[in-house]
Motif scaffolding. Structure first.
Motif, mmCIF file in Angstrom:
data_model
loop_
_atom_site.group_PDB
_atom_site.id
_atom_site.type_symbol
_atom_site.label_atom_id
_atom_site.label_comp_id
_atom_site.label_asym_id
_atom_site.label_seq_id
_atom_site.Cartn_x
_atom_site.Cartn_y
_atom_site.Cartn_z
ATOM 1 N N CYS A 163 0.827 -1.213 0.000
ATOM 2 C CA CYS A 163 0.000 0.000 0.000
ATOM 3 C C CYS A 163 0.860 1.262 0.000
ATOM 4 O O CYS A 163 0.463 2.278 -0.567
ATOM 5 C CB CYS A 163 -0.948 -0.008 1.193
ATOM 6 N N LEU A 217 1.552 2.849 -3.258
ATOM 7 C CA LEU A 217 0.488 3.635 -3.883
ATOM 8 C C LEU A 217 0.757 5.133 -3.801
ATOM 9 O O LEU A 217 0.054 5.920 -4.421
ATOM 10 C CB LEU A 217 -0.865 3.301 -3.252
ATOM 11 N N LEU A 249 -2.078 -1.852 -7.845
ATOM 12 C CA LEU A 249 -3.541 -1.914 -7.794
ATOM 13 C C LEU A 249 -4.053 -3.254 -8.317
ATOM 14 O O LEU A 249 -4.986 -3.834 -7.751
ATOM 15 C CB LEU A 249 -4.158 -0.761 -8.593
ATOM 16 N N SER A 274 -6.096 -5.925 -6.120
ATOM 17 C CA SER A 274 -7.358 -6.439 -6.650
ATOM 18 C C SER A 274 -7.354 -7.970 -6.685
ATOM 19 O O SER A 274 -8.337 -8.617 -6.312
ATOM 20 C CB SER A 274 -7.606 -5.867 -8.042
ATOM 21 N N ILE A 288 -6.086 4.538 -2.301
ATOM 22 C CA ILE A 288 -6.874 4.015 -3.424
ATOM 23 C C ILE A 288 -7.979 5.003 -3.778
ATOM 24 O O ILE A 288 -8.243 5.258 -4.956
ATOM 25 C CB ILE A 288 -7.436 2.613 -3.097
ATOM 26 N N ILE A 311 -5.355 3.572 -14.100
ATOM 27 C CA ILE A 311 -5.229 3.694 -12.646
ATOM 28 C C ILE A 311 -6.579 4.073 -12.046
ATOM 29 O O ILE A 311 -7.012 3.495 -11.044
ATOM 30 C CB ILE A 311 -4.134 4.720 -12.281
ATOM 31 N N ALA A 326 -8.586 1.600 -9.406
ATOM 32 C CA ALA A 326 -8.926 2.128 -8.080
ATOM 33 C C ALA A 326 -10.439 2.132 -7.878
ATOM 34 O O ALA A 326 -10.946 1.701 -6.834
ATOM 35 C CB ALA A 326 -8.358 3.539 -7.912
ATOM 36 N N ILE A 381 -11.786 -1.430 -7.257
ATOM 37 C CA ILE A 381 -11.516 -1.938 -5.898
ATOM 38 C C ILE A 381 -12.501 -1.328 -4.907
ATOM 39 O O ILE A 381 -13.095 -2.046 -4.093
ATOM 40 C CB ILE A 381 -10.063 -1.642 -5.485
#
Length: 88
Positions: free
Chosen positions: A15, A18, A30, A34, A63, A74, A78, A81
């Protein structure tokens, strides 16, 4: 499998990635998140543990921010998710 991912503590460093501004890395991370969530979605307890851990390490906030990213891939990853795993 999901318990192994949780025990190894890979989500927090994942994370953190990110926060980078490299579109290729963001897509890979990501996509990885996922896939981990998809794998966990067959077990409600595993999914709850994963989504909670992502939220606790600040991943959910990142996210959510990436839903505004200029790169369409992207943004879509995002959004997907959030839509699949964080919408009641």
């Amino acid at each position: 499998q999901v318990a192994y991912v949780l025990q190894q503590g890979v989500l927090a460093p994942f994370c953190k990635l990110l926060s980078l501004d490299d579109p290729q890395i963001l897509v890979v991370v990501l996509d990885g998140i996922s896939n981990i969530l998809k794998m966990a979605s067959t077990n409600e307890n595993d999914l709850a543990a994963l989504t909670s851990q992502i939220e606790e390490c600040g991943g959910l906030d990142k996210i959510e921010e990436l839903q505004n990213h200029r790169n369409e891939d992207i943004y879509r990853l995002a959004f997907d998710i959030i839509d699949r795993y964080y919408t009641d």
